[in-house]
Design an enzyme around this catalytic site. Structure first.
Site, PDB file in Angstrom:
ATOM      1  CD  GLU A 355      -3.269   0.394   2.061  1.00 32.80           C
ATOM      2  OE1 GLU A 355      -4.148  -0.444   1.837  1.00 32.80           O
ATOM      3  OE2 GLU A 355      -3.178   1.010   3.131  1.00 32.80           O
ATOM      4  CG  HIS A 386       6.232 -29.514   4.307  1.00 38.34           C
ATOM      5  ND1 HIS A 386       6.768 -30.769   4.168  1.00 38.34           N
ATOM      6  CD2 HIS A 386       6.850 -28.952   5.381  1.00 38.34           C
ATOM      7  CE1 HIS A 386       7.658 -30.976   5.135  1.00 38.34           C
ATOM      8  NE2 HIS A 386       7.724 -29.879   5.881  1.00 38.34           N
ATOM      9  CE  LYS A 514     -11.451   2.723   2.854  1.00 41.24           C
ATOM     10  NZ  LYS A 514     -11.028   3.593   3.941  1.00 41.24           N
TER      11      LYS A 514
END
Ligand code: G6Q
Length: 553
Positions: A355, A386, A514
């Site tokens: 960000e 793994h 937003k």
């Protein structure tokens, strides 16, 4: 001299040439030639040791990188930051999160005013409140002490405190649990509340702006849940507190200003865990430990401000990142903590880094002609070994890794910790060494494979290694060390932003998301979307209207 690219051409070109000249080097050989290599490329500060010897670097590379940082006027920008100048230029804001942990009493001012009295006053209110809750003096509406705290916030108002609370789990008490609800998906809130008792639950509504749809929606549903069970509006005052910069909106929501913990617009969301956004941390581990966290961050601030670039942990980490991203063409960077309780660190760093430096124009608005923020990702070891480690070892991309490892465990299960440590060291070593054809051949001969089989398998079992990593180790993950570790990454991101010439403290991309979610929500009211909506979005809105949500599973 901050040019076109936001960078100084000659330093940049020298680094490009140097990367090319080092293309054939092998770390194995560098270690073989120089028994002092580890010592030469190790640093310590604030209880954290950095071994960066397993990188594709030599002294000239480090010197040129430091020249680049100097040419980008890093120290001048550092001074501007500390002086409270508005280095967040696009939002016209100062960036003063270092003041929040200013235990050394440096002078931090905002628009000429000393910010420390307000900071100390909020810290003191946080102390009183968290001690009251922890001691069972703060009672819920029915007279019972608080047993569960639910932080409702998202992004910077969640990721930091959530990561820290989990990292400090060994310092938490069993009778006060802290939960984090961020996602607007009702599944998050509903599944969290499912097993909670409203009489003993405290909600912390954390939002810098107090306008974020996700948080307000979750907070409204939480209030409804409480009132449906406690049947009296007066209960809200005993079960809801807010953390915000927006007193008016907090009041409008129905939370009394007495139950609000303030912070300020000069604290960026992703840099806010040190402010009252850290209230859940204080509730989880106590205010003394929250202040130790601040002290650790302050230690790192002092180191960052005082240490010369070549001995400066954040600067060295930042420059290594630039080396690989801009000169080595590596566009991602993995973070692998070898500590289960640091499981949220990669997500926290993802926000902090991506960000802050996910920017395509310089501070003065010109498109950059080079890459900025890398893709940050990762998971805890040994789990990660793994899953994605195969690609780190043998994939076609070069991906630098930060290994983060406490040398001592908070738990005393025999044998576990030494195996964890051995795995961490072995992975860094394997990435560096790889396996030569001769080594692979010898292994296969030892188990009796025939020549034809050995030849067929050799390309798969031999691999070049030469894959870079940093090792960050410390004795034990205490609140103080954690504070230093987080601040280390904050400053790393700052340094990179300065070299790339971007504003690391705005987030217009987040704001656009937003805004658009609000528009699309309006379109749900009506099957025909607003004019100008693209056909894909319009068709998705229609599909949403047609969804059969009422049927049985
Ligand atoms: C962080 C960003 C973003 C922000 C959230 C929540 O730096 O600005 O992640 O923290 O969008 O915003 P509020 O705290 O205002 O609700």
């Amino acid at each position: 001299m901050q040019k076109d690219k936001g960078l100084i051409d000659s330093e940049w070109k020298a680094l490009e040439r140097h990367w090319q000249s080092l293309r054939g080097i092998r770390m194995r050989d560098l270690f073989a030639r120089d028994p002092q290599r580890c010592e030469r490329y190790s640093l310590s500060a604030c209880g954290i040791d950095l071994d960066y010897s397993k990188n594709l670097i030599d002294e000239k590379a480090m010197r040129l990188l430091i020249d680049l940082a100097r040419a980008a006027e890093l120290s001048r920008w550092g001074d501007r930051l500390v002086r409270g100048e508005k280095v967040n230029t696009t939002e016209g804001r100062a960036v003063l999160h270092m003041a929040l942990r200013n235990l050394g009493y440096r002078d931090y001012r905002h628009e000429g005013r000393d910010v420390m009295p307000a900071i100390r006053s909020v810290l003191s209110r946080m102390r009183t409140f968290s001690e009251d809750v922890r001691a069972g003096r703060w009672l819920g509406y029915t007279g019972q002490p608080i047993r569960d705290v639910v932080n409702i916030g998202i992004g910077g108002s969640s990721l930091g405190p959530k990561m820290v609370c989990e990292a400090l789990r060994p310092y938490q008490r069993d009778d006060l649990r802290v939960h984090f609800v961020s996602n607007i998906d009702g599944a998050h809130l509903a599944s969290t509340l499912q097993h909670l008792d409203p009489s003993t639950t405290l909600f912390v509504v954390a939002s810098k702006t107090f306008t974020t749809q996700d948080t307000l929606t979750n907070a409204e549903s939480a209030r409804r849940w409480l009132l449906e069970r406690l049947h009296n509006e007066e209960a809200v005052a005993r079960h809801f507190v807010a953390v915000s910069t927006n007193t008016q909106a907090v009041r409008a929501f129905g939370i009394d200003a007495h139950n609000m913990f303030e912070f300020w617009d000069w604290v960026g969301g992703r840099y806010s865990l040190w402010s009252s956004i850290g209230l859940p941390i204080a509730l989880a581990v106590g205010m003394d430990r929250f202040e130790e966290l601040l002290a650790g961050a302050h230690d790192m601030d002092e180191h960052f401000v005082e240490a010369p670039p070549e001995r400066n942990l954040p600067i060295v980490l930042a420059l290594l990142g630039i080396w690989y991203l801009n000169f080595g063409g590596c566009d991602s960077h993995a973070v692998v903590p070898y500590y289960q309780h640091l499981e949220h660190l990669p997500a926290f760093l993802q926000q902090l880094d991506m960000e802050s430096n996910g920017k395509r124009v310089t501070r003065d608005g010109r498109p950059v002609s080079y890459h900025t923020g890398p893709v940050i990702w990762g998971a805890v070891g040994t789990d990660a070994q793994h899953s994605f480690f195969q690609l780190l070892h043998q994939g076609t991309r070069l991906i630098p890794v930060d290994f983060i490892l406490p040398l001592c465990s908070h738990y005393d299960l025999p044998g576990h910790h030494e195996k964890l440590v051995a795995n961490c060291f072995a992975q860094a070593q394997a990435l560096m060494r790889g396996r030569t054809e001769a080594e692979a051949r010898a292994e296969m001969e030892a188990v009796g494979l025939d020549e034809a089989r050995i030849r067929a398998l050799l390309p798969h079992r031999a691999f070049p290694g030469n894959r870079p990593s940093n090792l960050l180790v410390f004795d034990r993950l205490t609140p103080r060390i954690l504070g230093s570790l987080i601040a280390l990454y904050e400053h790393k991101v700052f340094v990179q932003g300065i070299v790339w010439g971007v504003d690391s403290f705005d987030q217009w991309g987040v704001e656009l998301g937003k805004q658009l979610a609000g528009h699309i929500l309006q379109d749900f009211e009506d099957i025909s979307c607003s004019p100008g909506v693209d056909c894909s979005t319009a068709s998705l809105v229609r599909r949403y209207h047609l969804a059969e949500c009422d049927g049985e599973d």
